[in-house]
Design a protein around this motif. Sequence first.
Motif, PDB file in Angstrom:
ATOM      1  N   SER A  46       8.928  14.710  -4.030  1.00  0.00           N
ATOM      2  CA  SER A  46       9.605  14.532  -2.751  1.00  0.00           C
ATOM      3  C   SER A  46       8.816  13.587  -1.853  1.00  0.00           C
ATOM      4  N   LEU A  47       7.497  13.752  -1.828  1.00  0.00           N
ATOM      5  CA  LEU A  47       6.660  12.882  -1.012  1.00  0.00           C
ATOM      6  C   LEU A  47       6.703  11.446  -1.528  1.00  0.00           C
ATOM      7  N   ALA A  48       6.714  11.288  -2.860  1.00  0.00           N
ATOM      8  CA  ALA A  48       6.817   9.948  -3.437  1.00  0.00           C
ATOM      9  C   ALA A  48       8.122   9.277  -3.026  1.00  0.00           C
ATOM     10  N   LYS A  49       9.216  10.051  -3.030  1.00  0.00           N
ATOM     11  CA  LYS A  49      10.522   9.522  -2.635  1.00  0.00           C
ATOM     12  C   LYS A  49      10.512   9.096  -1.180  1.00  0.00           C
ATOM     13  N   ARG A  50       9.916   9.921  -0.328  1.00  0.00           N
ATOM     14  CA  ARG A  50       9.861   9.596   1.094  1.00  0.00           C
ATOM     15  C   ARG A  50       8.999   8.361   1.361  1.00  0.00           C
ATOM     16  N   LEU A  51       7.880   8.252   0.659  1.00  0.00           N
ATOM     17  CA  LEU A  51       7.034   7.070   0.816  1.00  0.00           C
ATOM     18  C   LEU A  51       7.733   5.817   0.325  1.00  0.00           C
ATOM     19  N   SER A  52       8.454   5.939  -0.790  1.00  0.00           N
ATOM     20  CA  SER A  52       9.197   4.798  -1.307  1.00  0.00           C
ATOM     21  C   SER A  52      10.255   4.351  -0.307  1.00  0.00           C
ATOM     22  N   PHE A  53      10.960   5.319   0.298  1.00  0.00           N
ATOM     23  CA  PHE A  53      11.948   4.997   1.324  1.00  0.00           C
ATOM     24  C   PHE A  53      11.279   4.340   2.524  1.00  0.00           C
ATOM     25  N   LEU A  54      10.136   4.875   2.930  1.00  0.00           N
ATOM     26  CA  LEU A  54       9.409   4.303   4.057  1.00  0.00           C
ATOM     27  C   LEU A  54       9.048   2.851   3.781  1.00  0.00           C
TER      28      LEU A  54
ATOM     29  N   ALA B 231       0.827  -1.204   0.000  1.00  0.00           N
ATOM     30  CA  ALA B 231       0.000   0.000   0.000  1.00  0.00           C
ATOM     31  C   ALA B 231       0.867   1.262   0.000  1.00  0.00           C
ATOM     32  N   ILE B 232       1.969   1.239   0.769  1.00  0.00           N
ATOM     33  CA  ILE B 232       2.867   2.408   0.813  1.00  0.00           C
ATOM     34  C   ILE B 232       3.496   2.643  -0.550  1.00  0.00           C
ATOM     35  N   HIS B 233       3.966   1.562  -1.185  1.00  0.00           N
ATOM     36  CA  HIS B 233       4.596   1.707  -2.496  1.00  0.00           C
ATOM     37  C   HIS B 233       3.569   2.140  -3.556  1.00  0.00           C
ATOM     38  N   ALA B 234       2.332   1.648  -3.429  1.00  0.00           N
ATOM     39  CA  ALA B 234       1.295   2.054  -4.376  1.00  0.00           C
ATOM     40  C   ALA B 234       1.017   3.546  -4.256  1.00  0.00           C
ATOM     41  N   GLN B 235       0.971   4.032  -3.018  1.00  0.00           N
ATOM     42  CA  GLN B 235       0.739   5.465  -2.807  1.00  0.00           C
ATOM     43  C   GLN B 235       1.912   6.290  -3.341  1.00  0.00           C
ATOM     44  N   ALA B 236       3.135   5.753  -3.172  1.00  0.00           N
ATOM     45  CA  ALA B 236       4.308   6.443  -3.717  1.00  0.00           C
ATOM     46  C   ALA B 236       4.192   6.558  -5.231  1.00  0.00           C
ATOM     47  N   GLY B 237       3.710   5.491  -5.867  1.00  0.00           N
ATOM     48  CA  GLY B 237       3.532   5.518  -7.316  1.00  0.00           C
ATOM     49  C   GLY B 237       2.509   6.557  -7.740  1.00  0.00           C
ATOM     50  N   ARG B 238       1.452   6.725  -6.949  1.00  0.00           N
ATOM     51  CA  ARG B 238       0.431   7.730  -7.281  1.00  0.00           C
ATOM     52  C   ARG B 238       1.021   9.136  -7.208  1.00  0.00           C
ATOM     53  N   PHE B 239       1.816   9.393  -6.194  1.00  0.00           N
ATOM     54  CA  PHE B 239       2.424  10.718  -6.082  1.00  0.00           C
ATOM     55  C   PHE B 239       3.454  10.949  -7.185  1.00  0.00           C
ATOM     56  N   GLU B 240       4.136   9.908  -7.627  1.00  0.00           N
ATOM     57  CA  GLU B 240       5.053  10.058  -8.758  1.00  0.00           C
ATOM     58  C   GLU B 240       4.295  10.475 -10.017  1.00  0.00           C
ATOM     59  N   ARG B 241       3.169   9.822 -10.250  1.00  0.00           N
ATOM     60  CA  ARG B 241       2.362  10.176 -11.427  1.00  0.00           C
ATOM     61  C   ARG B 241       1.788  11.584 -11.297  1.00  0.00           C
ATOM     62  N   LEU B 242       1.378  11.937 -10.068  1.00  0.00           N
ATOM     63  CA  LEU B 242       0.853  13.280  -9.839  1.00  0.00           C
ATOM     64  C   LEU B 242       1.941  14.334 -10.074  1.00  0.00           C
TER      65      LEU B 242
ATOM     66  N   TYR C  33       4.400  22.356  -6.984  1.00  0.00           N
ATOM     67  CA  TYR C  33       3.579  21.210  -6.591  1.00  0.00           C
ATOM     68  C   TYR C  33       4.193  19.910  -7.096  1.00  0.00           C
ATOM     69  N   ALA C  34       4.756  19.949  -8.323  1.00  0.00           N
ATOM     70  CA  ALA C  34       5.393  18.758  -8.880  1.00  0.00           C
ATOM     71  C   ALA C  34       6.570  18.323  -8.014  1.00  0.00           C
ATOM     72  N   GLU C  35       7.363  19.305  -7.582  1.00  0.00           N
ATOM     73  CA  GLU C  35       8.518  19.005  -6.726  1.00  0.00           C
ATOM     74  C   GLU C  35       8.075  18.429  -5.385  1.00  0.00           C
ATOM     75  N   SER C  36       7.007  18.986  -4.814  1.00  0.00           N
ATOM     76  CA  SER C  36       6.496  18.487  -3.526  1.00  0.00           C
ATOM     77  C   SER C  36       5.983  17.058  -3.662  1.00  0.00           C
ATOM     78  N   CYS C  37       5.262  16.768  -4.738  1.00  0.00           N
ATOM     79  CA  CYS C  37       4.740  15.417  -4.957  1.00  0.00           C
ATOM     80  C   CYS C  37       5.875  14.420  -5.176  1.00  0.00           C
TER      81      CYS C  37
END
Length: 480
Positions: free
Chosen positions: A90-98, A28-39, A84-88
């Motif tokens: 960054s959040l995707a990277k952090r979620l992927s690390f998590l 679920a965490i990796h899936a959410q990271a993927g969504r933020f990458e696409r966003l 916003y792209a940079e923030s998304c």
Amino acid sequence: MNVRVSSSVSGGSMSAARSEQFTGLIRAIHAQAGRFERLALLWMSTGMSVAGTRASFAALNAVTGNGQAWDHIIARQSALCLQYAESCASLAKRLSFLGDQVSRAHGLYSQAEETTRTVLSRMVRIAGAVNPTAPIAATLGLATIGAIRGLATDGKITTTDFLSSSAALHEATTASAADSIMGTRILTASTGLGMVSAAARSLAMLTSRINNLIQGDTLTLTSVTPSQEVALPSETISDVLENLRRLSQERLGRTDLDSGLSYATIAIQQYVNSSGERTWLVLIPGTDGQPDSPFGWEQNLEAMSASGDQRARADSVRMVVEAMRQAGIEKMDSVILAGHSQGGIVAASVAADMSNSFTIDHIITAGSPIANHPIPSSTLVTGIEMEDELVASLDGRSNPNGSNQITIRGRSIKGSTDAGTQVEGAHSGEITHWLNYHQAAYADALSWGSPQVLEHESNVSGLLSGGLVSTTYWQGRMGR
């Protein structure tokens, strides 16, 4: 110096239901990271599209003089989209690390890492069977690349540069060297296990005799009293590691405690609970290399031998066993052994070979090559290793992943502020074999709530729950 350590955990036991629960969470965490990458990609695309309209408003301004205000608005909206792209991203990277860190901390990371390690080891050992110098050359080649990189980035070359870049080959090269010593042929080099301990047995038959001639084989054990306490009460594995660090550095003169303790000194603590049950904590520092020390360089080979009798004859093992007996440890008492480097090898040797004399409930090792020791399943083993410290790789293989044994592998991260756990007292260019790196690796694994780590933590806390009653210090010297 800002150095941090991230960790991974392997081994131990976890129920299928618990494993599936964490696996689902990680997905679920990796899936959410993927969504933020696409966003992030959508926001970036939108920002670029908005920026592209500025040319139209520039033309409008040239004709009518009314486009300047719109140009400012468009520029701001484009900048916001990119922000916003940079923030998304960054959040995707952090979620992927998590997700990766939760996976690693719970022993659920992909088996690709272990498979890669195994395949690489077999390839190196086969290459070594054909040409014994090939693994060494490959290791030196990677070390040289690391040195060049260190020179380019930091302006200097350190031991860490050599070890970090060649870390992937340390175990395999050690195993290949053992194959050469034992004359292992190419057909068995790819599958043989325990060859390092067999080689250690053969070499120790010679080195132990030479050492006895030079150093003597008579052990003198003395109970010593420091001017101030070095080993403080422990309640957790983190406490045990800190006290082991204090004792290890004090006997090397690396602290300002001024306790009077010197080399080849161990500490034995007695804890008693409300029912009168005793637990003993034995703190065992590593190699000190002094000429009359039981913890010299030569004793490592004997303590790593494939022969239990030979391990028991190692001066460092003899010293610890004799100190345990003189301290009053009895067969029914619970015992925790904690050792750094050679001290961990000694702890593994005692656990493997002295079950008829002592009840070893738990051993904690830091930077110790113990993969080849036949430790019984009744003993919990918490092994902590740094990937680039070299010493822990001298067993030539990864630690077993039994239900009683966990291995915490630390990776040093220089200059990072958002990953891992801070290494206290880190210095530029030092090797990661010092205990403060293992302490950081353990703290990092513990912070992620690994069930395997928490189980071992709970076991030690339970055994030490009665409170400290006494601490004795024992110094060993060799002579004729």
